[in-house]
Every structure is written in structure tokens, then in C-alpha cells.
Design a protein around this motif. Structure first.
Motif, PDB file in Angstrom:
ATOM      1  N   SER A 166      -5.361  -3.842   2.520  1.00 34.98           N
ATOM      2  CA  SER A 166      -4.992  -4.294   3.633  1.00 34.98           C
ATOM      3  C   SER A 166      -3.922  -5.518   3.662  1.00 34.98           C
ATOM      4  O   SER A 166      -2.974  -5.739   4.293  1.00 34.98           O
ATOM      5  N   SER A 167      -4.378  -6.435   2.561  1.00 40.44           N
ATOM      6  CA  SER A 167      -3.308  -7.633   2.229  1.00 40.44           C
ATOM      7  C   SER A 167      -2.178  -7.141   1.949  1.00 40.44           C
ATOM      8  O   SER A 167      -1.183  -7.679   2.416  1.00 40.44           O
ATOM      9  N   LEU A 168      -2.023  -6.039   1.057  1.00 40.09           N
ATOM     10  CA  LEU A 168      -0.688  -5.558   0.769  1.00 40.09           C
ATOM     11  C   LEU A 168      -0.020  -4.991   1.910  1.00 40.09           C
ATOM     12  O   LEU A 168       1.308  -5.532   2.082  1.00 40.09           O
ATOM     13  N   HIS A 169      -0.480  -4.556   2.670  1.00 40.34           N
ATOM     14  CA  HIS A 169      -0.117  -3.716   4.039  1.00 40.34           C
ATOM     15  C   HIS A 169       0.472  -4.746   5.079  1.00 40.34           C
ATOM     16  O   HIS A 169       1.626  -4.722   5.258  1.00 40.34           O
ATOM     17  N   ALA A 170      -0.100  -5.948   4.961  1.00 41.94           N
ATOM     18  CA  ALA A 170      -0.067  -6.980   6.042  1.00 41.94           C
ATOM     19  C   ALA A 170       1.289  -7.627   5.488  1.00 41.94           C
ATOM     20  O   ALA A 170       2.013  -8.382   6.315  1.00 41.94           O
ATOM     21  N   ASN A 171       1.490  -7.537   4.205  1.00 41.24           N
ATOM     22  CA  ASN A 171       2.826  -8.255   3.677  1.00 41.24           C
ATOM     23  C   ASN A 171       3.966  -7.365   3.417  1.00 41.24           C
ATOM     24  O   ASN A 171       4.853  -7.778   2.577  1.00 41.24           O
ATOM     25  N   HIS A 172       3.793  -6.227   4.003  1.00 38.61           N
ATOM     26  CA  HIS A 172       4.875  -5.201   4.109  1.00 38.61           C
ATOM     27  C   HIS A 172       5.013  -4.633   2.457  1.00 38.61           C
ATOM     28  O   HIS A 172       6.324  -4.435   1.737  1.00 38.61           O
ATOM     29  N   LEU A 173       3.861  -4.426   1.958  1.00 41.75           N
ATOM     30  CA  LEU A 173       4.068  -4.182   0.353  1.00 41.75           C
ATOM     31  C   LEU A 173       3.384  -2.584   0.301  1.00 41.75           C
ATOM     32  O   LEU A 173       2.279  -2.356   1.087  1.00 41.75           O
ATOM     33  N   LYS A 174       3.758  -1.702  -0.469  1.00 43.39           N
ATOM     34  CA  LYS A 174       3.352  -0.485  -0.880  1.00 43.39           C
ATOM     35  C   LYS A 174       2.832  -0.244  -2.203  1.00 43.39           C
ATOM     36  O   LYS A 174       3.491  -0.676  -3.062  1.00 43.39           O
ATOM     37  N   ILE A 175       1.595   0.421  -2.432  1.00 44.57           N
ATOM     38  CA  ILE A 175       1.268   0.656  -3.762  1.00 44.57           C
ATOM     39  C   ILE A 175       1.899   1.795  -4.400  1.00 44.57           C
ATOM     40  O   ILE A 175       2.011   2.842  -3.807  1.00 44.57           O
ATOM     41  N   VAL A 176       2.529   1.541  -5.548  1.00 43.28           N
ATOM     42  CA  VAL A 176       3.392   2.711  -6.243  1.00 43.28           C
ATOM     43  C   VAL A 176       2.693   3.125  -7.705  1.00 43.28           C
ATOM     44  O   VAL A 176       3.068   4.142  -8.126  1.00 43.28           O
ATOM     45  N   ASP A 177       1.675   2.369  -7.950  1.00 43.26           N
ATOM     46  CA  ASP A 177       1.077   2.928  -9.213  1.00 43.26           C
ATOM     47  C   ASP A 177      -0.400   2.117  -9.340  1.00 43.26           C
ATOM     48  O   ASP A 177      -0.423   0.850  -8.950  1.00 43.26           O
ATOM     49  N   THR A 178      -1.114   2.675  -9.884  1.00 47.83           N
ATOM     50  CA  THR A 178      -2.563   2.050 -10.190  1.00 47.83           C
ATOM     51  C   THR A 178      -2.734   1.723 -11.655  1.00 47.83           C
ATOM     52  O   THR A 178      -2.913   2.780 -12.433  1.00 47.83           O
ATOM     53  N   LEU A 179      -2.934   0.642 -12.222  1.00 42.96           N
ATOM     54  CA  LEU A 179      -3.032   0.266 -13.636  1.00 42.96           C
ATOM     55  C   LEU A 179      -4.669   0.730 -14.121  1.00 42.96           C
ATOM     56  O   LEU A 179      -4.641   1.244 -15.265  1.00 42.96           O
ATOM     57  N   MET A 180      -5.502   0.439 -13.196  1.00 44.96           N
ATOM     58  CA  MET A 180      -6.937   0.568 -13.629  1.00 44.96           C
ATOM     59  C   MET A 180      -7.710   0.358 -12.478  1.00 44.96           C
ATOM     60  O   MET A 180      -7.568  -0.572 -11.608  1.00 44.96           O
ATOM     61  N   THR A 181      -9.047   0.553 -12.374  1.00 47.45           N
ATOM     62  CA  THR A 181     -10.076   0.318 -11.559  1.00 47.45           C
ATOM     63  C   THR A 181     -11.110  -0.521 -12.046  1.00 47.45           C
ATOM     64  O   THR A 181     -11.304  -0.533 -13.493  1.00 47.45           O
ATOM     65  N   SER A 182     -11.735  -1.435 -11.539  1.00 49.90           N
ATOM     66  CA  SER A 182     -12.361  -2.618 -12.068  1.00 49.90           C
ATOM     67  C   SER A 182     -13.666  -2.814 -11.147  1.00 49.90           C
ATOM     68  O   SER A 182     -13.607  -2.693  -9.764  1.00 49.90           O
ATOM     69  N   SER A 183     -14.757  -3.444 -11.552  1.00 49.81           N
ATOM     70  CA  SER A 183     -15.948  -3.795 -10.817  1.00 49.81           C
ATOM     71  C   SER A 183     -16.582  -4.747 -11.491  1.00 49.81           C
ATOM     72  O   SER A 183     -16.218  -4.835 -12.814  1.00 49.81           O
ATOM     73  N   THR A 184     -17.699  -5.463 -11.158  1.00 47.09           N
ATOM     74  CA  THR A 184     -18.404  -6.600 -11.785  1.00 47.09           C
ATOM     75  C   THR A 184     -19.400  -5.619 -12.689  1.00 47.09           C
ATOM     76  O   THR A 184     -20.137  -5.020 -12.175  1.00 47.09           O
ATOM     77  N   ARG A 185     -19.300  -6.206 -13.832  1.00 46.47           N
ATOM     78  CA  ARG A 185     -20.266  -5.825 -14.718  1.00 46.47           C
ATOM     79  C   ARG A 185     -21.129  -6.568 -16.061  1.00 46.47           C
ATOM     80  O   ARG A 185     -20.602  -7.889 -15.685  1.00 46.47           O
ATOM     81  N   MET A 186     -22.011  -6.260 -16.368  1.00 53.82           N
ATOM     82  CA  MET A 186     -22.910  -7.199 -17.143  1.00 53.82           C
ATOM     83  C   MET A 186     -22.268  -6.578 -18.389  1.00 53.82           C
ATOM     84  O   MET A 186     -22.394  -5.718 -19.183  1.00 53.82           O
ATOM     85  N   TYR A 187     -21.699  -7.767 -19.365  1.00 54.15           N
ATOM     86  CA  TYR A 187     -21.586  -7.773 -20.815  1.00 54.15           C
ATOM     87  C   TYR A 187     -22.563  -8.551 -21.572  1.00 54.15           C
ATOM     88  O   TYR A 187     -23.104  -9.593 -21.308  1.00 54.15           O
TER      89      TYR A 187
END
Length: 290
Positions: A166-187
């Protein structure tokens, strides 16, 4: 055993992990202007650090356990130097490349570009894989304003994390590629896992976290049912295991108790009622150990 040294990352990760620890029975209190929370657990020692450096400190053996986004583990290049214990599933994001929504992506890549990003390592790898003629411009925090469809724009591509876009869209930006997905993890650090006492404590924490996370996705339903409708109701019940059934006192019926997924409740309650269930009660679970 020495105290297990645990790193808590500032910001959203801290809030999510704080609630998880509290639900496990582990209380922490962070006095003003300090970085060392007080806890009710004698074998744990907490420290608050920036989320960007948590995995780096673990890799260096400066702590035993930490909570970090997967993105910063790879950004720091320490994915082979720390051990992922579990994915907590908090704060899921994608690391994406975005450009102004008026720009042609394929045409843009034919020229020289500047990339604005906090993710230096991930961006460099992406540039090399895509064979892009580009330079990387380091940013901190909010970066959407650096990328615009103008001749004076500081950069032409943004690499950043996003949960909804939503923040990208609000700033007139479009997604062209996804480098990776992430979430909080225990290491955990490699050194801590070589210490049998610390490893046992780490696995105990993992087990506690799992019981709380399991409980958060489920609720308990209790209901009564007449004897002549019992078999039909039971055959239609979802349950983690078999439902708990007990005869009602001085009555021709049964009390039934089941644990179900929260998301099933809106459709399940009307169905149970239609099958003869009465006095239905729903309540939250605190821990579920499978």
C-alpha cells in the motif's frame, strides 16, 4: 549453566516477541533509557539491540539466541553462521524491487540505473543476477521518495520491504520483482548449540513458543446435546483429536468439548446448532501442546 543470552530487536519485532514471551509466562520489563530488560527467569538474560545487527551478533558469538527477520540474516550474509530454530510467522514481508508506475521496466533495465535501498547485500546480488548496469544508493528508513519518474530523481529503482504494497502504491510505485520473503524467526548461535545445557534451554523455549502459537490459532467449544442427536453431532465434529464427552448430570444427554481452528468457527457454530447442539460456549486457549 550460564544464563542464556537473548537478543530482542527494537520496534515491531520487540512488541511481537514481548507478547509471545508474556503468553509463555516469561515477563520482561524494560526500564527507561536502558537496553537490558528485567525478567522473572533466573536463567535468561535479555538485551535490546537494533534489528539489523541481531543476526550479526549471533554469528559473532556475542549472544546465544535472537529474534530477527530472515531478510537481515541474509543481508548480513550470516545465513550459514547462525541456526534457524523456528519461524514465528510474525511481520511477514516481501523484499521487492519497485519502480515508478509510469516507467517501462524492460526499457529501464537497458540503461544505467541507481538503486535506493537499505539492503546493500541483497541488492548487489540482485543486480549481479539480473546483469543490471546499476549503482546502489544507501538509504535509511522511508525511501519511497527517492524514486520518481523525473529527470532529477535520486534513483530509478527502489528495493525495500513491504507487507501489503500500500505504501508503494500510494507513492505511485509498482513492484517488478520479489527478491525474497521474510518473517520474524528465532535464531541461535552455533556456539550455543554446542553447549548441551544451553541447547536444551533453547529447545525448551521453542517448545513453549509452539504451545502458545498453536493456541492462538484455536479455540475451545463446549456444548450440550441430547442423546438422540449425539451420534449425528459427533460424526460432524472437527477436532484436533477425539472430542471429550461426558454424560450430563441427571439428564438424557451429553456435554461435548472440542478444540477447533478459529477460522472454522463462523461456519461451524450454525452447523452445530442445526445438528442439535445447545448451550454452546467458546473460549480462548492459552497453550496447546500436541
Amino acid at each position: 549453566m550460564d544464563k542464556l543470552r537473548v537478543l530482542l530487536a527494537k520496534g515491531r519485532i520487540y512488541e511481537s516477541v514481548y507478547e509471545l514471551l508474556k503468553d509463555c509466562g516469561i515477563s520482561i520489563y524494560l526500564p527507561d533509557r536502558t537496553y537490558f530488560p528485567i525478567t522473572n527467569q533466573k536463567d535468561l538474560a535479555f538485551q535490546v539491540v537494533k534489528p539489523q545487527i541481531t543476526s550479526y551478533l549471533l554469528a559473532q558469538g556475542k549472544a546465544d539466541v535472537g529474534f530477527s527477520g530472515k531478510d537481515w540474516v541474509y543481508e548480513n550474509g550470516v545465513e550459514n553462521e547462525v541456526e534457524e530454530i523456528m519461524d514465528l510467522g510474525f511481520d511477514g514481508v516481501r523484499i521487492v524491487a519497485a519502480i515508478p508506475d509510469t516507467v517501462d521496466y524492460e526499457k529501464l533495465l537497458k540503461g544505467k540505473v541507481t538503486i535506493a535501498t537499505e539492503y546493500q547485500t541483497l541488492s548487489k546480488k540482485w543486480v549481479e543476477e539480473k546483469k543490471i548496469d546499476g549503482t546502489i544508493f544507501r538509504t535509511w528508513g522511508t525511501s519511497e521518495g527517492f524514486v520518481q519518474d523525473t529527470d532529477t530523481s535520486l534513483a530509478q529503482i527502489l528495493i525495500d520491504n513491504t507487507s501489503t504494497g500500500s505504501s508503494l502504491h500510494a507513492n505511485h510505485l509498482k513492484i517488478v520483482d520479489t527478491l525474497m520473503t521474510s518473517s520474524t524467526r528465532m535464531y541461535a548461535s552455533k556456539a550455543a548449540l554446542k553447549d548441551e545445557a544451553k541447547k536444551q534451554k533453547i529447545m525448551e523455549l521453542k517448545m513453549l513458543f509452539e504451545t502458545v502459537l498453536n493456541a492462538r490459532s484455536k479455540v475451545m467449544l463446549e456444548m450440550n446435546v441430547a442423546k438422540d442427536k449425539f451420534d449425528t453431532l459427533i460424526s460432524a465434529l472437527p477436532s484436533m483429536k477425539s472430542p471429550t464427552v461426558s454424560p450430563l448430570y441427571n439428564s438424557d444427554g451429553y456435554a461435548v468439548k472440542i478444540a477447533v481452528n478459529k477460522g472454522d468457527v463462523p461456519t461451524l457454530l450454525p452447523k452445530l446448532h442445526s445438528l442439535g447442539a445447545t448451550d454452546i460456549v467458546e473460549y480462548e486457549l492459552r497453550k496447546v501442546m500436541c
